[in-house]
Scaffold this active site. Structure first.
Site, mmCIF file in Angstrom:
data_model
loop_
_atom_site.group_PDB
_atom_site.id
_atom_site.type_symbol
_atom_site.label_atom_id
_atom_site.label_comp_id
_atom_site.label_asym_id
_atom_site.label_seq_id
_atom_site.Cartn_x
_atom_site.Cartn_y
_atom_site.Cartn_z
ATOM 1 N N CYS A 140 1.020 -1.193 -0.014
ATOM 2 C CA CYS A 140 -0.174 0.009 0.099
ATOM 3 C C CYS A 140 0.979 1.107 0.128
ATOM 4 O O CYS A 140 1.552 1.463 0.907
ATOM 5 C CB CYS A 140 -1.042 0.099 1.228
ATOM 6 S SG CYS A 140 -2.020 1.615 1.358
ATOM 7 N N VAL A 141 1.023 1.930 -1.106
ATOM 8 C CA VAL A 141 1.589 3.255 -1.231
ATOM 9 C C VAL A 141 0.918 3.994 -2.194
ATOM 10 O O VAL A 141 0.199 3.609 -3.042
ATOM 11 C CB VAL A 141 3.146 2.898 -1.712
ATOM 12 C CG1 VAL A 141 3.120 2.201 -3.172
ATOM 13 C CG2 VAL A 141 3.843 4.360 -1.559
#
Length: 211
Positions: A95-96
């Site tokens: 998750c970025v």
């Protein structure tokens, strides 16, 4: 194998092939590209754990999957090597923001890889997929770093073990690296010392009987 090559327009395939071909001999520092000639939409790489982080000394395999809407939609990123990190889920999903709301079609694979490497240096607990890692990062950094180092030693430390497999439970390098100097290591050392002392006492009694 689920490949998206047939779903991508020819000009996108050419663009991806060109970038991967350029990155392979000249990747960003600490990153190695592992080309998949059978499926250009499956970009696999290895990332060196940055110095000064709990991931230092580790080699982490990950992959980018380019979907049928790429580059309008961002690729999906997954760690293939197990890692204790706030922004990596139990199945390896990353998750970025650059893979979500901050994605722009003109951003290339190099930019994505550099962003993921940066995530190892600056985790973001605000968008945690691993809630325990995110909580520890905020509340107890030492415990977070200890857990992350242990996972790195067990799953990602093969490059420094000179031919020994760190995942082999019988490997002395694996046991030493995993236990380190923590309480488990001290317990095992204490048990070993007790056994040695008992053996010496038994040997001494046998010697006295012979006299």
């Amino acid at each position: 194998m689920n490949s998206n090559v047939e779903n991508l327009p020819p000009h996108v395939i050419r663009q991806v092939y060109k970038e991967v071909s350029t990155l392979t001999p000249d990747p960003p520092e600490g990153i190695k590209i592992i080309p998949n000639e059978e499926d250009i939409t499956d970009v696999q790489v290895s990332i060196e754990g940055p110095e000064g982080t709990p991931y230092a000394g580790g080699i982490f395999r990950m992959k980018l999957i380019l979907g049928k809407d790429f580059p309008a939609a961002p690729p999906k990123g997954y760690f293939l090597t197990k890692i204790f990190h706030p922004n990596v889920s139990s199945n390896g999903e990353i998750c970025v923001n650059v893979l979500k709301k901050d994605w722009k079609a003109e951003l290339g694979i190099r930019h994505v890889l550099l962003t993921i490497k940066c995530l190892l240096i600056h985790p973001n607990p605000e968008s945690a997929l691993n809630e325990e890692a995110g909580r520890l990062l905020l509340e107890n950094y030492e415990e977070y770093a200890s857990r992350a180092r242990l996972m790195t030693e067990i799953h990602a430390h093969s490059s420094s073990l000179r031919g020994k497999d760190p995942t082999d439970p019988c490997s002395s390098a694996s046991v030493t690296g995993a236990l380190g100097d923590g309480p488990m290591a001290k317990k095992h050392a204490g048990d070993r010392d007790k056994k040695l002392a008992a053996k010496k006492k038994t040997d001494k009694k046998r010697a006295l009987r012979r006299l």
